[in-house]
Design a protein around this motif. Structure first.
Motif, PDB file in Angstrom:
ATOM      1  N   GLY A 211       2.868  -2.672   9.194  1.00  0.00           N
ATOM      2  CA  GLY A 211       2.562  -1.653   8.199  1.00  0.00           C
ATOM      3  C   GLY A 211       3.830  -1.075   7.597  1.00  0.00           C
ATOM      4  N   LYS A 212       4.477  -1.829   6.728  1.00  0.00           N
ATOM      5  CA  LYS A 212       5.793  -1.429   6.233  1.00  0.00           C
ATOM      6  C   LYS A 212       5.813  -1.013   4.766  1.00  0.00           C
ATOM      7  CE  LYS A 212       7.631  -1.965  10.194  1.00  0.00           C
ATOM      8  NZ  LYS A 212       7.908  -0.732  10.966  1.00  0.00           N
ATOM      9  N   LYS A 213       4.686  -1.133   4.087  1.00  0.00           N
ATOM     10  CA  LYS A 213       4.644  -0.765   2.673  1.00  0.00           C
ATOM     11  C   LYS A 213       3.317  -0.068   2.398  1.00  0.00           C
ATOM     12  CE  LYS A 213       6.642  -3.720  -0.155  1.00  0.00           C
ATOM     13  NZ  LYS A 213       6.853  -4.852  -1.103  1.00  0.00           N
ATOM     14  N   GLY A 214       3.374   1.232   2.048  1.00  0.00           N
ATOM     15  CA  GLY A 214       2.151   2.003   1.854  1.00  0.00           C
ATOM     16  C   GLY A 214       1.968   2.445   0.417  1.00  0.00           C
ATOM     17  N   LEU A 215       0.771   2.254  -0.104  1.00  0.00           N
ATOM     18  CA  LEU A 215       0.438   2.715  -1.458  1.00  0.00           C
ATOM     19  C   LEU A 215      -0.369   4.004  -1.353  1.00  0.00           C
ATOM     20  CD1 LEU A 215       0.495   1.923  -4.547  1.00  0.00           C
ATOM     21  CD2 LEU A 215      -1.829   1.093  -4.183  1.00  0.00           C
ATOM     22  N   SER A 216      -0.042   4.968  -2.194  1.00  0.00           N
ATOM     23  CA  SER A 216      -0.741   6.261  -2.163  1.00  0.00           C
ATOM     24  C   SER A 216      -1.343   6.568  -3.522  1.00  0.00           C
ATOM     25  CB  SER A 216       0.244   7.374  -1.769  1.00  0.00           C
ATOM     26  OG  SER A 216      -0.326   8.647  -1.983  1.00  0.00           O
ATOM     27  N   PHE A 217      -2.629   6.958  -3.501  1.00  0.00           N
ATOM     28  CA  PHE A 217      -3.267   7.379  -4.755  1.00  0.00           C
ATOM     29  C   PHE A 217      -4.199   8.571  -4.555  1.00  0.00           C
ATOM     30  CE2 PHE A 217      -5.364   3.574  -3.043  1.00  0.00           C
ATOM     31  CZ  PHE A 217      -6.632   4.054  -2.777  1.00  0.00           C
ATOM     32  N   LEU A 218      -4.560   8.894  -3.308  1.00  0.00           N
ATOM     33  CA  LEU A 218      -5.323  10.120  -3.072  1.00  0.00           C
ATOM     34  C   LEU A 218      -4.396  11.311  -3.310  1.00  0.00           C
ATOM     35  CD1 LEU A 218      -7.331   9.311   0.188  1.00  0.00           C
ATOM     36  CD2 LEU A 218      -8.042   9.032  -2.194  1.00  0.00           C
ATOM     37  N   PRO A 219      -4.937  12.446  -3.758  1.00  0.00           N
ATOM     38  CA  PRO A 219      -4.059  13.574  -4.104  1.00  0.00           C
ATOM     39  C   PRO A 219      -3.296  14.144  -2.909  1.00  0.00           C
ATOM     40  CG  PRO A 219      -6.387  14.204  -4.247  1.00  0.00           C
ATOM     41  CD  PRO A 219      -6.353  12.730  -4.072  1.00  0.00           C
ATOM     42  N   LEU A 220      -1.982  14.334  -3.105  1.00  0.00           N
ATOM     43  CA  LEU A 220      -1.144  14.938  -2.079  1.00  0.00           C
ATOM     44  C   LEU A 220      -1.511  16.397  -1.824  1.00  0.00           C
ATOM     45  CD1 LEU A 220       2.347  13.482  -3.014  1.00  0.00           C
ATOM     46  CD2 LEU A 220       1.210  13.223  -0.807  1.00  0.00           C
ATOM     47  N   SER A 221      -2.239  16.986  -2.762  1.00  0.00           N
ATOM     48  CA  SER A 221      -2.686  18.370  -2.585  1.00  0.00           C
ATOM     49  C   SER A 221      -3.634  18.496  -1.398  1.00  0.00           C
ATOM     50  CB  SER A 221      -3.398  18.866  -3.846  1.00  0.00           C
ATOM     51  OG  SER A 221      -2.541  18.783  -4.954  1.00  0.00           O
ATOM     52  N   ASN A 235       6.950   6.308  10.468  1.00  0.00           N
ATOM     53  CA  ASN A 235       6.807   4.893  10.824  1.00  0.00           C
ATOM     54  C   ASN A 235       7.807   4.012  10.069  1.00  0.00           C
ATOM     55  OD1 ASN A 235       5.196   2.824  12.286  1.00  0.00           O
ATOM     56  ND2 ASN A 235       4.715   2.103  10.210  1.00  0.00           N
ATOM     57  N   ARG A 236       8.634   4.632   9.231  1.00  0.00           N
ATOM     58  CA  ARG A 236       9.591   3.931   8.365  1.00  0.00           C
ATOM     59  C   ARG A 236       8.871   2.978   7.409  1.00  0.00           C
ATOM     60  NH1 ARG A 236      14.157   5.872  10.598  1.00  0.00           N
ATOM     61  NH2 ARG A 236      14.360   5.987  12.874  1.00  0.00           N
ATOM     62  N   THR A 237       7.739   3.459   6.916  1.00  0.00           N
ATOM     63  CA  THR A 237       6.957   2.725   5.916  1.00  0.00           C
ATOM     64  C   THR A 237       7.392   3.172   4.520  1.00  0.00           C
ATOM     65  OG1 THR A 237       5.034   2.527   7.377  1.00  0.00           O
ATOM     66  CG2 THR A 237       4.607   2.376   5.006  1.00  0.00           C
ATOM     67  N   ASP A 238       7.699   2.218   3.638  1.00  0.00           N
ATOM     68  CA  ASP A 238       8.067   2.554   2.256  1.00  0.00           C
ATOM     69  C   ASP A 238       6.862   3.163   1.553  1.00  0.00           C
ATOM     70  OD1 ASP A 238      10.422   1.316   2.886  1.00  0.00           O
ATOM     71  OD2 ASP A 238      10.026  -0.511   1.760  1.00  0.00           O
ATOM     72  N   VAL A 239       7.090   4.231   0.790  1.00  0.00           N
ATOM     73  CA  VAL A 239       6.013   4.943   0.097  1.00  0.00           C
ATOM     74  C   VAL A 239       6.039   4.594  -1.389  1.00  0.00           C
ATOM     75  CG1 VAL A 239       5.102   7.210  -0.542  1.00  0.00           C
ATOM     76  CG2 VAL A 239       6.090   6.857   1.737  1.00  0.00           C
ATOM     77  N   TYR A 240       4.867   4.211  -1.916  1.00  0.00           N
ATOM     78  CA  TYR A 240       4.719   3.924  -3.354  1.00  0.00           C
ATOM     79  C   TYR A 240       3.522   4.712  -3.881  1.00  0.00           C
ATOM     80  CZ  TYR A 240       7.890  -0.001  -2.596  1.00  0.00           C
ATOM     81  OH  TYR A 240       8.989  -0.771  -2.276  1.00  0.00           O
ATOM     82  N   TYR A 241       3.747   5.452  -4.972  1.00  0.00           N
ATOM     83  CA  TYR A 241       2.667   6.214  -5.591  1.00  0.00           C
ATOM     84  C   TYR A 241       2.135   5.477  -6.807  1.00  0.00           C
ATOM     85  CZ  TYR A 241       4.071  10.163  -2.707  1.00  0.00           C
ATOM     86  OH  TYR A 241       4.346  10.974  -1.642  1.00  0.00           O
ATOM     87  N   ALA A 242       0.835   5.193  -6.795  1.00  0.00           N
ATOM     88  CA  ALA A 242       0.201   4.609  -7.983  1.00  0.00           C
ATOM     89  C   ALA A 242       0.234   5.641  -9.101  1.00  0.00           C
ATOM     90  CB  ALA A 242      -1.235   4.213  -7.671  1.00  0.00           C
ATOM     91  N   GLU A 243       0.272   5.163 -10.350  1.00  0.00           N
ATOM     92  CA  GLU A 243       0.344   6.094 -11.481  1.00  0.00           C
ATOM     93  C   GLU A 243      -0.959   6.861 -11.662  1.00  0.00           C
ATOM     94  OE1 GLU A 243       1.905   6.217 -16.084  1.00  0.00           O
ATOM     95  OE2 GLU A 243       1.427   4.281 -15.184  1.00  0.00           O
TER      96      GLU A 243
END
Length: 591
Positions: A211-221, A235-243
């Motif tokens: 699990g080294k690359k994570g995509l995020s699209f749910l609101p951080l709020s 976990n040293r997983t790279d974080v990527y935010y979808a637009e």
């Protein structure tokens, strides 16, 4: 030796031990913006100093109203490492809620994403306190950019941040999160550094190897996604935010994530689209497709050799394409926020994309229980994480105690006393049971259960989750308190319905006309009847009404985490509801 993590901002020092080039990344206005670990941590420190220079200190209040992007996290860490409270504001909040939160939390600085959100929040801020300072992440005319603060902080070498960090303990408040709830005024949930640190350290069980690359699209709020991001960093997983949700398909293909968190409705939409494509196939391809789906519905984790042999064929011929649609590299999907249909969970597991369903609330930081590798039971929300206790009260309510329970409701000791008893048990308001003494199963919200006129108890969420198995149903609310029988308001999945109507030769000019068609009404009656099998006669929906417009956050029918605001939906549709029961006055309730 790894840095000790007792406060959320300790994650930064921990991350610098193994720096990377793509640490936190976001797609903004169509372009990917990448922060290396060093760039990110420097930006946090510069912003902290800039905040100090404009008067921010321990106990200060910094609000953030923005869609997911790296700057959200930078502002979060910059505030919390100097002991200020971070207050997330959903971009979809109504004006009256914004005003209430700004006033109740005594916010003095706000970060906004862009022009639209600035124009939304500026009048509210002016009304509450004209002295509130507003900074923008994107360029906004007439508004100070957040880089004004970072540039100021960059030159403020006389400010020693270690002096500020040393005064922050794990017991100090990290954030005030205002729960919109389905009724009433927002409540400010006080969560400490210890709440969040304990929660992400003990939620590590959901991330398998790879699990080294994570995509995020749910609101951080929402605390669920925010905790997940902290967990990724640990976990040293790279974080990527979808637009955005509009670009999610392209963003998934670009990132090819190993991990993402979601709510069940999004998985349902993915499944519905796949099934529509399957129905358009012909001949042997169609037969193989539906053979594979039927096989997937029978999936169990400890299936035998013959089943697994057939599944390997289905994965090669059908499910490999499902995996490719989600980037082809999925290791695990984490689902929360609402009940996940067990059938859907089995299908995704069979397709080689395990879904771990968990459970928690804003007040519990949030994770209480979660399924994980080596400990999953479909239809449940898993086992408690380390350091957490769960018990079932005599009336069926789920109670929990441990490091995850909030400090209390801000400015509301009365509500805090109602929610947390003298023995430290937090009353969740959910009804559930422990299966085999291990796996928690949630059946409904305590306040949402109702009695029919015949005295029978109805758990609406359980019924709604079953009826939503129909690809023709987008949204549904079951009701019937003090009535002869349960009924439902249904918002059709209009994409699916229009395709079906076209095949049936049904002509229509708009949604309102389509839902009045006799063939359409007959179709929905068949769907409801088919999915009612297995429920007691008194539980089954006997009448329904189709609605032409989808419920939304903006429309006021949904909370930011997409829960139904039942009272509002009822009020908006009271005439339709009364007609349902008036037309059925001669109906005799089942025993």
């Amino acid at each position: 030796m790894a840095a000790e993590i007792t406060r959320v901002f300790d994650l930064l020092k921990y991350s610098l031990e193994k720096p990377k080039q793509e640490f936190v990344n976001g797609k903004i206005h169509g372009k990917w913006v990448n922060y290396s670990t060093a760039e990110f941590c420097d930006a946090v420190d510069y912003l902290s100093r800039g905040l100090i220079k404009v008067g921010m200190a321990k106990g200060g209040r910094v609000a953030v109203m923005s869609h997911n992007r790296p700057e959200w996290n930078i502002a979060d860490f910059a505030a919390n490492q100097i002991g200020a409270y971070q207050i997330p504001l959903y971009p979809t909040l109504a004006e009256h809620d914004i005003k209430f939160i700004l006033k109740d939390a005594e916010v003095s600085i706000i970060f906004v994403a862009d022009q639209d959100l600035y124009e939304k929040i500026k009048p509210c801020a002016d009304e509450v306190n004209p002295n509130i300072k507003i900074y923008s992440f994107s360029e906004v005319n007439g508004v100070d950019n957040w880089k004004v603060l970072t540039d100021s902080g960059k030159s403020a070498t006389d400010i020693n941040l270690d002096d500020y960090k040393s005064k922050v303990s794990g017991e100090d408040i990290l954030t005030l999160i205002y729960t919109s709830g389905t009724t009433g005024t927002p409540k400010g949930v006080m969560l400490t550094h210890k709440n969040l640190v304990s929660n992400f350290l003990n939620s590590l069980v959901i991330i398998p190897e790879g699990g080294k690359k994570g995509l995020s699209f749910l609101p951080l709020s929402h605390i669920f996604e925010r905790m997940i991001i902290y967990l990724y960093l640990y976990n040293r997983t790279d974080v990527y935010y979808a637009e955005s949700m509009e670009t999610i398909v392209a963003d998934i293909q670009h990132v090819k994530p190993n991990l993402f968190s979601t709510v069940p409705r999004l998985l349902e939409k993915v499944y519905d689209k796949i099934m529509e494509k399957g129905k358009s196939l012909t001949g042997i391809k169609k037969n193989i497709f539906f053979w594979s789906v039927a096989l997937a519905e029978q999936y169990t984790i400890d299936a035998g050799a013959w089943y697994n042999f057939k599944l390997s064929i289905a994965r090669k011929l059908v499910f490999k394409k499902w995996q490719e649609a989600l980037g082809g590299e999925i290791v695990v999907i984490v689902s929360g926020g609402a009940a996940l249909n067990p059938r859907l969970a089995r299908i995704f597991w069979a397709a080689g994309m395990p879904v771990f369903e968990g459970y928690g609330l804003t007040e519990t930081s949030p994770v209480i229980t979660v399924n994980r590798m080596g400990g999953t039971m479909f239809g449940t929300v898993g086992e408690v994480i380390t350091g957490v206790e769960v018990k079932i009260a005599p009336d069926g309510e789920v109670l929990t105690r441990g490091h995850q329970v909030m400090k209390g409701y801000y400015n509301r000791p009365d509500l805090t006393k109602e929610a947390i008893d003298e023995d430290g048990w937090f009353h969740t308001g959910d009804i559930g049971e422990l299966i085999d003494g291990r796996f928690l199963k949630i059946t409904d919200r305590k306040k949402e259960m109702f009695k029919t006129a015949g005295g029978k108890y109805i758990a609406p969420q359980m019924l709604e989750n079953k009826y939503k198995e129909s690809i023709f149903i987008e949204q549904i609310m079951v009701l019937g308190e003090n009535r002869k029988f349960p009924s439902a308001l249904i918002v059709p999945n209009f994409e699916t319905l229009k395709t079906w109507a076209g095949r049936k030769g049904i002509n229509f000019t708009n949604h309102a006309e389509l839902i009045k068609n006799d063939l359409v009404l007959t179709k929905y009656n068949e769907e409801i009847e088919a999915l009612s099998i297995g429920f007691g006669k008194w539980e089954q929906v006997k009448r329904f009404a189709l609605l032409p417009t989808e419920w939304s956050i903006i429309g006021g029918e949904l909370t930011p985490k997409l829960s139904l605001k039942r009272k509002i939906i009822t009020e908006k549709n009271i005439d339709i509801i009364e007609k349902i029961y008036k037309d059925a006055e001669s109906y005799k309730a089942p025993n």
